[in-house]
Motif scaffolding. Structure first.
Motif, PDB file in Angstrom:
ATOM      1  N   MET A   1     -34.107  52.207 -56.984  1.00  0.00           N
ATOM      2  CA  MET A   1     -34.478  53.594 -56.708  1.00  0.00           C
ATOM      3  C   MET A   1     -33.230  54.464 -56.846  1.00  0.00           C
ATOM      4  SD  MET A   1     -36.818  55.851 -55.635  1.00  0.00           S
ATOM      5  CE  MET A   1     -38.145  54.888 -54.992  1.00  0.00           C
ATOM      6  N   HIS A   2     -33.388  55.603 -57.497  1.00  0.00           N
ATOM      7  CA  HIS A   2     -32.314  56.582 -57.621  1.00  0.00           C
ATOM      8  C   HIS A   2     -32.633  57.745 -56.687  1.00  0.00           C
ATOM      9  CE1 HIS A   2     -30.601  54.593 -61.130  1.00  0.00           C
ATOM     10  NE2 HIS A   2     -31.861  54.338 -61.466  1.00  0.00           N
ATOM     11  N   TYR A   3     -31.616  58.219 -55.969  1.00  0.00           N
ATOM     12  CA  TYR A   3     -31.811  59.291 -54.990  1.00  0.00           C
ATOM     13  C   TYR A   3     -31.099  60.552 -55.458  1.00  0.00           C
ATOM     14  CZ  TYR A   3     -33.262  55.382 -52.130  1.00  0.00           C
ATOM     15  OH  TYR A   3     -33.911  54.269 -51.661  1.00  0.00           O
ATOM     16  N   ILE A   4     -31.782  61.668 -55.291  1.00  0.00           N
ATOM     17  CA  ILE A   4     -31.242  62.977 -55.659  1.00  0.00           C
ATOM     18  C   ILE A   4     -31.523  63.928 -54.503  1.00  0.00           C
ATOM     19  CG2 ILE A   4     -31.401  64.921 -57.267  1.00  0.00           C
ATOM     20  CD1 ILE A   4     -32.350  62.884 -59.392  1.00  0.00           C
ATOM     21  N   THR A   5     -30.503  64.686 -54.087  1.00  0.00           N
ATOM     22  CA  THR A   5     -30.704  65.696 -53.049  1.00  0.00           C
ATOM     23  C   THR A   5     -30.530  67.084 -53.654  1.00  0.00           C
ATOM     24  OG1 THR A   5     -28.383  65.829 -52.301  1.00  0.00           O
ATOM     25  CG2 THR A   5     -29.773  64.115 -51.293  1.00  0.00           C
ATOM     26  N   LEU A   6     -31.161  68.068 -53.018  1.00  0.00           N
ATOM     27  CA  LEU A   6     -31.080  69.461 -53.487  1.00  0.00           C
ATOM     28  C   LEU A   6     -30.663  70.392 -52.357  1.00  0.00           C
ATOM     29  CD1 LEU A   6     -34.412  69.760 -55.523  1.00  0.00           C
ATOM     30  CD2 LEU A   6     -32.122  69.268 -56.401  1.00  0.00           C
ATOM     31  N   ILE A   7     -29.711  71.262 -52.661  1.00  0.00           N
ATOM     32  CA  ILE A   7     -29.337  72.371 -51.781  1.00  0.00           C
ATOM     33  C   ILE A   7     -29.300  73.618 -52.651  1.00  0.00           C
ATOM     34  CG2 ILE A   7     -27.540  73.413 -50.351  1.00  0.00           C
ATOM     35  CD1 ILE A   7     -26.667  70.590 -49.579  1.00  0.00           C
ATOM     36  N   THR A   8     -30.071  74.638 -52.253  1.00  0.00           N
ATOM     37  CA  THR A   8     -30.122  75.881 -53.025  1.00  0.00           C
ATOM     38  C   THR A   8     -30.141  77.078 -52.080  1.00  0.00           C
ATOM     39  OG1 THR A   8     -32.513  76.255 -53.105  1.00  0.00           O
ATOM     40  CG2 THR A   8     -31.613  74.670 -54.686  1.00  0.00           C
ATOM     41  N   ASP A   9     -29.972  78.248 -52.675  1.00  0.00           N
ATOM     42  CA  ASP A   9     -30.171  79.499 -51.931  1.00  0.00           C
ATOM     43  C   ASP A   9     -31.408  80.222 -52.471  1.00  0.00           C
ATOM     44  OD1 ASP A   9     -29.156  80.285 -54.387  1.00  0.00           O
ATOM     45  OD2 ASP A   9     -27.499  81.455 -53.576  1.00  0.00           O
ATOM     46  N   TRP A  10     -32.354  79.447 -52.996  1.00  0.00           N
ATOM     47  CA  TRP A  10     -33.537  80.003 -53.647  1.00  0.00           C
ATOM     48  C   TRP A  10     -34.642  80.372 -52.668  1.00  0.00           C
ATOM     49  CZ3 TRP A  10     -33.593  75.578 -57.736  1.00  0.00           C
ATOM     50  CH2 TRP A  10     -32.561  75.811 -58.664  1.00  0.00           C
ATOM     51  N   VAL A  33     -37.340  57.664 -59.036  1.00  0.00           N
ATOM     52  CA  VAL A  33     -36.454  58.684 -58.470  1.00  0.00           C
ATOM     53  C   VAL A  33     -37.088  59.236 -57.207  1.00  0.00           C
ATOM     54  CG1 VAL A  33     -35.424  60.960 -58.862  1.00  0.00           C
ATOM     55  CG2 VAL A  33     -35.578  59.347 -60.741  1.00  0.00           C
ATOM     56  N   GLN A  34     -36.263  59.421 -56.188  1.00  0.00           N
ATOM     57  CA  GLN A  34     -36.713  60.100 -54.972  1.00  0.00           C
ATOM     58  C   GLN A  34     -35.867  61.353 -54.795  1.00  0.00           C
ATOM     59  OE1 GLN A  34     -37.193  57.742 -51.411  1.00  0.00           O
ATOM     60  NE2 GLN A  34     -36.745  59.502 -50.127  1.00  0.00           N
ATOM     61  N   ILE A  35     -36.520  62.507 -54.758  1.00  0.00           N
ATOM     62  CA  ILE A  35     -35.834  63.786 -54.576  1.00  0.00           C
ATOM     63  C   ILE A  35     -36.026  64.231 -53.132  1.00  0.00           C
ATOM     64  CG2 ILE A  35     -35.682  66.189 -55.306  1.00  0.00           C
ATOM     65  CD1 ILE A  35     -36.910  65.297 -58.005  1.00  0.00           C
ATOM     66  N   ALA A  57     -25.080  66.237 -44.601  1.00  0.00           N
ATOM     67  CA  ALA A  57     -26.163  65.330 -44.985  1.00  0.00           C
ATOM     68  C   ALA A  57     -25.785  64.277 -46.009  1.00  0.00           C
ATOM     69  CB  ALA A  57     -27.333  66.147 -45.533  1.00  0.00           C
ATOM     70  N   CYS A  58     -24.927  64.602 -46.951  1.00  0.00           N
ATOM     71  CA  CYS A  58     -24.796  63.763 -48.147  1.00  0.00           C
ATOM     72  C   CYS A  58     -24.362  62.334 -47.874  1.00  0.00           C
ATOM     73  CB  CYS A  58     -23.873  64.418 -49.166  1.00  0.00           C
ATOM     74  SG  CYS A  58     -22.152  64.511 -48.698  1.00  0.00           S
ATOM     75  N   PHE A  59     -23.462  62.099 -46.962  1.00  0.00           N
ATOM     76  CA  PHE A  59     -22.961  60.744 -46.771  1.00  0.00           C
ATOM     77  C   PHE A  59     -23.880  59.887 -45.900  1.00  0.00           C
ATOM     78  CE2 PHE A  59     -19.118  63.188 -47.920  1.00  0.00           C
ATOM     79  CZ  PHE A  59     -18.927  62.587 -49.158  1.00  0.00           C
ATOM     80  N   HIS A  60     -25.029  60.441 -45.508  1.00  0.00           N
ATOM     81  CA  HIS A  60     -26.062  59.647 -44.841  1.00  0.00           C
ATOM     82  C   HIS A  60     -26.986  58.993 -45.873  1.00  0.00           C
ATOM     83  CE1 HIS A  60     -25.010  60.932 -40.803  1.00  0.00           C
ATOM     84  NE2 HIS A  60     -24.863  62.152 -41.295  1.00  0.00           N
ATOM     85  N   PHE A  61     -26.833  59.367 -47.127  1.00  0.00           N
ATOM     86  CA  PHE A  61     -27.638  58.822 -48.213  1.00  0.00           C
ATOM     87  C   PHE A  61     -26.918  57.618 -48.825  1.00  0.00           C
ATOM     88  CE2 PHE A  61     -29.509  62.909 -47.690  1.00  0.00           C
ATOM     89  CZ  PHE A  61     -30.831  62.740 -48.041  1.00  0.00           C
ATOM     90  N   PRO A  62     -27.658  56.768 -49.510  1.00  0.00           N
ATOM     91  CA  PRO A  62     -27.030  55.587 -50.127  1.00  0.00           C
ATOM     92  C   PRO A  62     -25.954  55.981 -51.144  1.00  0.00           C
ATOM     93  CG  PRO A  62     -29.425  55.410 -50.201  1.00  0.00           C
ATOM     94  CD  PRO A  62     -29.112  56.797 -49.743  1.00  0.00           C
ATOM     95  N   LYS A  63     -24.974  55.096 -51.286  1.00  0.00           N
ATOM     96  CA  LYS A  63     -23.955  55.303 -52.313  1.00  0.00           C
ATOM     97  C   LYS A  63     -24.650  55.395 -53.659  1.00  0.00           C
ATOM     98  CE  LYS A  63     -20.358  53.066 -49.736  1.00  0.00           C
ATOM     99  NZ  LYS A  63     -19.463  51.940 -49.571  1.00  0.00           N
ATOM    100  N   GLY A  64     -24.125  56.241 -54.532  1.00  0.00           N
ATOM    101  CA  GLY A  64     -24.729  56.443 -55.836  1.00  0.00           C
ATOM    102  C   GLY A  64     -25.705  57.609 -55.879  1.00  0.00           C
ATOM    103  N   THR A  65     -25.986  58.221 -54.708  1.00  0.00           N
ATOM    104  CA  THR A  65     -26.887  59.372 -54.667  1.00  0.00           C
ATOM    105  C   THR A  65     -26.274  60.532 -55.437  1.00  0.00           C
ATOM    106  OG1 THR A  65     -27.839  58.711 -52.548  1.00  0.00           O
ATOM    107  CG2 THR A  65     -28.029  61.036 -53.136  1.00  0.00           C
ATOM    108  N   ILE A  66     -27.130  61.275 -56.127  1.00  0.00           N
ATOM    109  CA  ILE A  66     -26.714  62.487 -56.846  1.00  0.00           C
ATOM    110  C   ILE A  66     -27.093  63.675 -55.990  1.00  0.00           C
ATOM    111  CG2 ILE A  66     -27.065  63.889 -58.921  1.00  0.00           C
ATOM    112  CD1 ILE A  66     -27.893  61.226 -60.326  1.00  0.00           C
ATOM    113  N   HIS A  67     -26.113  64.514 -55.665  1.00  0.00           N
ATOM    114  CA  HIS A  67     -26.321  65.690 -54.825  1.00  0.00           C
ATOM    115  C   HIS A  67     -26.197  66.941 -55.701  1.00  0.00           C
ATOM    116  CE1 HIS A  67     -25.920  62.996 -51.392  1.00  0.00           C
ATOM    117  NE2 HIS A  67     -24.840  62.501 -51.999  1.00  0.00           N
TER     118      HIS A  67
END
Length: 115
Positions: A1-10, A33-35, A57-67
């Motif tokens: 599984m690949h993990y991707i996180t999103l942070i926006t001002d949208w 993929v899990q977003i 938040a980011c370092f609570h996700f698995p290594k290799g996560t794309i932020h």
């Protein structure tokens, strides 16, 4: 599984986050993929708060996560982005200081993304 996180001002009323998720899923349709939405409520152009949300938040996700962080300093066109590897995580963000706030004085690898 690949993990991707999103942070926006949208903000949540915008269709932009949905469009971005659709593009990501279309580009990754051959792999699982899990977003995860971290925040879409960052104040417009407040890259410091975006960096803080990422750090929280980011370092609570698995290594290799794309932020992915889309918050710029101001309205910029075209928006220069950087891809950064830091602590076995990957960050894609505008070249506006977000990454500097996340990595502080630590070692990292960065590539500027130009169209």
């Amino acid at each position: 599984m690949h993990y991707i996180t999103l942070i926006t001002d949208w903000q949540h009323k915008s269709y932009y986050s949905g469009a971005l998720k659709g593009k990501i899923l279309s580009a990754c349709e051959s792999m699982p993929v899990q977003i995860t939405d971290i925040s879409h409520s960052v104040e417009k152009y407040n890259y410091q708060d975006a960096a803080l949300a990422s750090l929280g938040a980011c370092f609570h996700f698995p290594k290799g996560t794309i932020h992915i962080n889309t918050v710029c300093k101001a309205l910029e066109f075209p928006v220069p982005f950087v891809a950064v590897e830091f602590n076995e995580h990957f960050f894609l963000a505008p070249d506006s200081g977000i990454v500097d706030l996340i990595v502080e004085d630590e070692n990292y690898k960065a590539v500027r993304i130009d169209e």
